[in-house]
Design a protein around this motif. Structure first.
Motif, PDB file in Angstrom:
ATOM      1  N   HIS A  20     -15.518 -16.175  18.719  1.00  0.00           N
ATOM      2  CA  HIS A  20     -14.517 -15.213  19.312  1.00  0.00           C
ATOM      3  C   HIS A  20     -13.624 -14.772  18.153  1.00  0.00           C
ATOM      4  CE1 HIS A  20     -12.257 -19.185  19.634  1.00  0.00           C
ATOM      5  NE2 HIS A  20     -11.507 -18.471  19.518  1.00  0.00           N
ATOM      6  N   VAL A  21     -12.752 -14.107  18.398  1.00  0.00           N
ATOM      7  CA  VAL A  21     -11.695 -13.494  17.202  1.00  0.00           C
ATOM      8  C   VAL A  21     -10.563 -14.267  17.437  1.00  0.00           C
ATOM      9  CG1 VAL A  21     -10.256 -11.387  16.588  1.00  0.00           C
ATOM     10  CG2 VAL A  21     -12.711 -11.119  16.969  1.00  0.00           C
ATOM     11  N   SER A  22      -9.936 -14.518  16.211  1.00  0.00           N
ATOM     12  CA  SER A  22      -8.576 -15.184  16.064  1.00  0.00           C
ATOM     13  C   SER A  22      -7.762 -14.605  14.953  1.00  0.00           C
ATOM     14  CB  SER A  22      -8.634 -16.731  16.044  1.00  0.00           C
ATOM     15  OG  SER A  22      -7.506 -17.090  15.962  1.00  0.00           O
ATOM     16  N   GLY A  23      -6.777 -13.840  15.320  1.00  0.00           N
ATOM     17  CA  GLY A  23      -6.219 -12.872  14.209  1.00  0.00           C
ATOM     18  C   GLY A  23      -7.087 -12.056  13.415  1.00  0.00           C
ATOM     19  N   ASN A  24      -7.465 -12.080  12.029  1.00  0.00           N
ATOM     20  CA  ASN A  24      -8.375 -11.487  11.219  1.00  0.00           C
ATOM     21  C   ASN A  24      -9.640 -12.092  10.992  1.00  0.00           C
ATOM     22  OD1 ASN A  24      -7.124 -13.107   9.481  1.00  0.00           O
ATOM     23  ND2 ASN A  24      -7.273 -11.469   7.611  1.00  0.00           N
ATOM     24  N   LYS A  25      -9.840 -13.262  11.839  1.00  0.00           N
ATOM     25  CA  LYS A  25     -10.956 -14.077  11.427  1.00  0.00           C
ATOM     26  C   LYS A  25     -12.066 -14.136  12.622  1.00  0.00           C
ATOM     27  CE  LYS A  25      -9.576 -15.427   7.556  1.00  0.00           C
ATOM     28  NZ  LYS A  25     -10.096 -15.147   6.116  1.00  0.00           N
ATOM     29  N   ILE A  26     -13.315 -14.280  12.607  1.00  0.00           N
ATOM     30  CA  ILE A  26     -14.196 -14.699  13.457  1.00  0.00           C
ATOM     31  C   ILE A  26     -14.178 -16.411  13.275  1.00  0.00           C
ATOM     32  CG2 ILE A  26     -16.635 -15.036  14.290  1.00  0.00           C
ATOM     33  CD1 ILE A  26     -16.781 -12.098  13.024  1.00  0.00           C
ATOM     34  N   VAL A  27     -14.004 -17.025  14.574  1.00  0.00           N
ATOM     35  CA  VAL A  27     -13.962 -18.496  14.681  1.00  0.00           C
ATOM     36  C   VAL A  27     -14.951 -19.045  15.603  1.00  0.00           C
ATOM     37  CG1 VAL A  27     -11.631 -18.438  13.688  1.00  0.00           C
ATOM     38  CG2 VAL A  27     -11.870 -18.425  16.334  1.00  0.00           C
ATOM     39  N   THR A  28     -15.179 -20.369  15.611  1.00  0.00           N
ATOM     40  CA  THR A  28     -16.105 -20.958  16.507  1.00  0.00           C
ATOM     41  C   THR A  28     -14.936 -21.523  17.707  1.00  0.00           C
ATOM     42  OG1 THR A  28     -15.667 -23.199  15.402  1.00  0.00           O
ATOM     43  CG2 THR A  28     -17.479 -21.790  14.663  1.00  0.00           C
ATOM     44  N   ALA A  29     -15.773 -22.141  18.530  1.00  0.00           N
ATOM     45  CA  ALA A  29     -15.112 -22.682  19.668  1.00  0.00           C
ATOM     46  C   ALA A  29     -14.071 -23.603  19.302  1.00  0.00           C
ATOM     47  CB  ALA A  29     -16.051 -23.165  20.823  1.00  0.00           C
ATOM     48  N   ALA A  30     -14.345 -24.443  18.232  1.00  0.00           N
ATOM     49  CA  ALA A  30     -13.186 -25.176  17.551  1.00  0.00           C
ATOM     50  C   ALA A  30     -12.477 -24.706  16.751  1.00  0.00           C
ATOM     51  CB  ALA A  30     -14.018 -26.454  16.708  1.00  0.00           C
ATOM     52  N   GLY A  31     -12.269 -23.395  16.632  1.00  0.00           N
ATOM     53  CA  GLY A  31     -11.313 -22.706  16.077  1.00  0.00           C
ATOM     54  C   GLY A  31     -11.481 -22.572  14.382  1.00  0.00           C
ATOM     55  N   LYS A  32     -12.720 -22.929  13.915  1.00  0.00           N
ATOM     56  CA  LYS A  32     -13.049 -22.687  12.535  1.00  0.00           C
ATOM     57  C   LYS A  32     -13.506 -21.474  12.055  1.00  0.00           C
ATOM     58  CE  LYS A  32     -15.383 -25.727   9.271  1.00  0.00           C
ATOM     59  NZ  LYS A  32     -16.116 -27.082   8.815  1.00  0.00           N
ATOM     60  N   PRO A  33     -12.781 -20.990  11.026  1.00  0.00           N
ATOM     61  CA  PRO A  33     -13.666 -19.638  10.681  1.00  0.00           C
ATOM     62  C   PRO A  33     -14.973 -19.683  10.357  1.00  0.00           C
ATOM     63  CG  PRO A  33     -11.511 -20.179   9.471  1.00  0.00           C
ATOM     64  CD  PRO A  33     -11.894 -21.359  10.266  1.00  0.00           C
ATOM     65  N   TYR A  34     -15.485 -18.299  10.686  1.00  0.00           N
ATOM     66  CA  TYR A  34     -17.001 -18.253  10.431  1.00  0.00           C
ATOM     67  C   TYR A  34     -17.507 -16.844  10.069  1.00  0.00           C
ATOM     68  CZ  TYR A  34     -22.105 -19.523  11.706  1.00  0.00           C
ATOM     69  OH  TYR A  34     -23.186 -19.502  11.641  1.00  0.00           O
ATOM     70  N   ARG A  35     -18.381 -16.699   9.044  1.00  0.00           N
ATOM     71  CA  ARG A  35     -18.694 -15.364   8.776  1.00  0.00           C
ATOM     72  C   ARG A  35     -20.369 -15.085   9.167  1.00  0.00           C
ATOM     73  NH1 ARG A  35     -18.382 -13.238   3.110  1.00  0.00           N
ATOM     74  NH2 ARG A  35     -18.968 -15.611   2.467  1.00  0.00           N
ATOM     75  N   LEU A  36     -20.395 -14.031   9.551  1.00  0.00           N
ATOM     76  CA  LEU A  36     -21.792 -13.721   9.901  1.00  0.00           C
ATOM     77  C   LEU A  36     -22.616 -13.213   8.738  1.00  0.00           C
ATOM     78  CD1 LEU A  36     -20.648 -11.534  13.168  1.00  0.00           C
ATOM     79  CD2 LEU A  36     -21.735 -14.039  12.990  1.00  0.00           C
ATOM     80  N   LEU A  37     -23.434 -13.945   8.188  1.00  0.00           N
ATOM     81  CA  LEU A  37     -24.123 -13.791   6.869  1.00  0.00           C
ATOM     82  C   LEU A  37     -25.487 -13.546   7.207  1.00  0.00           C
ATOM     83  CD1 LEU A  37     -22.231 -16.162   4.643  1.00  0.00           C
ATOM     84  CD2 LEU A  37     -21.784 -13.718   4.909  1.00  0.00           C
ATOM     85  N   GLY A  38     -26.137 -12.390   6.986  1.00  0.00           N
ATOM     86  CA  GLY A  38     -27.699 -12.661   7.195  1.00  0.00           C
ATOM     87  C   GLY A  38     -28.317 -11.195   7.040  1.00  0.00           C
TER      88      GLY A  38
END
Length: 514
Positions: free
Chosen positions: A180-198
């Motif tokens: 989900h989105v948190s501020g200007n980051k995509i984050v996991t359910a635990a709130g850890k920033p995550y980038r979509l790389l592929g």
């Protein structure tokens, strides 16, 4: 574009015509080793270097490789599986914590993306831990090398070196994270920033309406996913066809098409890879603009905007299918260009993009991005959404002003960037995209070049890494790279020279959590 492999053995450089693999060794008082240096791929101004170090002496607890580039124009841009640095022509690669221990007879593999100008000769002299390479075990001390070699060779330190998982970011393990989105980051359910790389994996948007079945004869099985994992791919964008999903056209169509999409998305999630479902081709007759614009009323080409008749139905169906699974991302519409109907009036274009309805110059009723957001949220689905901009999603300047309202505030900006687009320089990205990055997550839903070199993609990925931007290269499809934007030679993941080799090497250095 040249593709070469080079070979140099012992203290003598043997360079075969059209090939270059270096085989040179290191010895110490109680140690020795051999080094193989391979130019795995070369393109204009760049190349990939693969290096393998084999320990022929006592077990190592850490190691440092050193060599000098023969030409002043050669350099290391970025590398993996070692701490790379360069001073002048001198290159140093130091072991990392997970591959520092190398048993007797074991090997460790590292690599880098390099640059060159003028010529790209192969280095001929190497040192490991300060000792020149000879390729021989130390003859004065057979006993130390004999006793440790049996047991340490089976130690865990040997296994990561031979696998892409030895990169700073391992192959995906476990299911893909809920996002989900948190501020200007995509984050996991635990709130850890995550980038979509592929990558984007084309075919689901056209095969069904062109008589080519579901995936244009390409596999979507575990072996094909394993090939993606060998590149350290953590996200796959899947273009879809509106009419095939709704059962209006093509074969497979309706329930059969939906089941195939769900099966593939579920397989990716199970393998730790985020599926991004993209509404790519839609209905709506469009006859304005230059001849190359899409004029077919059916979903057989890229329309300027989705149609109000079927696109909301499409997203209602997709949202219901994946409701409750926030590991799946929804890219609402591939590449909008509604301003073409109003003679490139950007204000009218942005209004049409958000609000839809009757848009100047578009002869069918348009579904705006607000309509599609509403369709998804009406089902109760809370999935992360992606929304593009104008000019085939390359112009993002007014995106914030025309962002559709989402009660969950769970929208990322979808930006496309090709070497032939209007905004295709770092200066433009700094002025037009960076201000958006500061406010919302930005996902480069497609990017590539109009040639088969890696130059443009190298520039963009470095900028994206610096700015925390996600990216998905076009395309994981073995179509033959003659004009660009094709990454692989086959679904086993054999990279195309230049573009594919460079991107694979870069992905192997990346961690989506970093």
């Amino acid at each position: 574009m040249k593709h070469r492999v080079a070979l140099v053995t012992a203290a003598v450089g043997l360079v075969a015509a059209g090939a270059a693999l270096v085989n040179a060794p290191a010895s110490a008082a109680a140690g020795g080793c051999s080094v193989k240096y391979k130019v795995a791929g070369e393109w204009s101004g760049g190349f990939q270097g693969d290096v393998s170090i084999t320990n022929l002496g006592d077990p190592l607890t850490s190691w440092t490789l050193e060599f000098d580039f023969p030409s002043a124009g050669q350099g290391v841009n970025n590398g993996w599986s070692a701490d790379w640095s360069q001073s002048g022509a001198h290159v140093t690669a130091k072991s990392l914590s997970w591959n520092a221990k190398v048993a007797t007879g074991a090997s460790v593999s590292i690599g880098f993306i390099g640059k060159w100008s003028g010529s790209n000769p192969v280095p001929t002299a190497f040192k490991v831990n300060g000792v020149a390479c000879t390729g021989q075990s130390p003859s004065p001390s057979p006993s130390p090398s004999a006793s440790p070699s049996a047991s340490p060779s089976a130690s865990p330190s040997a296994s990561p070196s031979a696998s892409p998982s030895a990169s700073p970011s391992p192959d995906p393990v476990g299911p893909a994270p809920q996002l989900h989105v948190s501020g200007n980051k995509i984050v996991t359910a635990a709130g850890k920033p995550y980038r979509l790389l592929g990558v984007s994996r084309s075919s689901g948007e056209f095969a069904c309406v062109q008589g080519k079945g579901m995936w244009d004869s390409g596999p979507v099985d575990q072996a094909s996913v394993d090939a993606m994992k060998s590149w350290n791919i953590h996200a796959v964008r899947i273009p879809l066809n509106e009419e095939c999903w709704l059962g209006l056209n093509g074969s497979p169509s309706g329930a059969a098409y939906q089941q195939e999409v769900k099966k593939y998305a579920d397989l990716l999630v199970a393998n730790g890879i985020t599926p991004i479902l993209d509404l790519h081709w839609t209905s709506g007759a469009f006859s304005n603009g230059p001849d190359w614009h899409c004029k077919d009323a059916t979903a057989t080409c890229q329309k300027p905007m989705p149609d109000a008749q079927y696109a909301p139905q499409f997203w209602t169906g997709v949202a219901k299918t994946f409701k409750g699974n926030n590991a799946v991302v929804f890219d609402l519409f591939n590449e909008p260009y509604p301003e073409v109907g109003s003679d490139w009036n950007k204000t009218l274009g942005w209004q049409c993009l958000r609000d839809g309805g009757t848009c100047t110059g578009i002869p069918y009723e348009v579904a705006g991005m607000q309509d599609l957001v509403d369709a998804v949220r009406a089902t109760g689905a809370t999935n992360l959404l992606m929304v593009g901009g104008l000019e085939w999603a390359n112009d993002m300047r007014e995106w914030l002003a025309y962002k559709p309202n989402d009660p969950l505030n769970n929208i990322a900006a979808s930006w496309h960037s090709y070497s032939f687009n209007a905004c295709a320089t770092a200066a433009c990205w700094d002025s037009q995209v960076a201000p958006l990055v500061a406010k919302v997550p930005v996902v480069t839903g497609e990017f590539g070049a109009d040639n088969c070199g890696y130059d443009y993609m190298d520039q963009l990925t470095k900028w994206a890494d610096k700015n925390g931007v996600s990216y998905l290269a076009w395309t994981w499809s073995p179509w033959g790279c003659s004009t660009g934007a094709v990454l692989i030679k086959d679904y086993a993941g054999t990279p195309e020279p230049g573009i594919g080799e460079g991107y694979k090497a870069h992905l192997l250095t990346q961690n989506p959590y970093a």
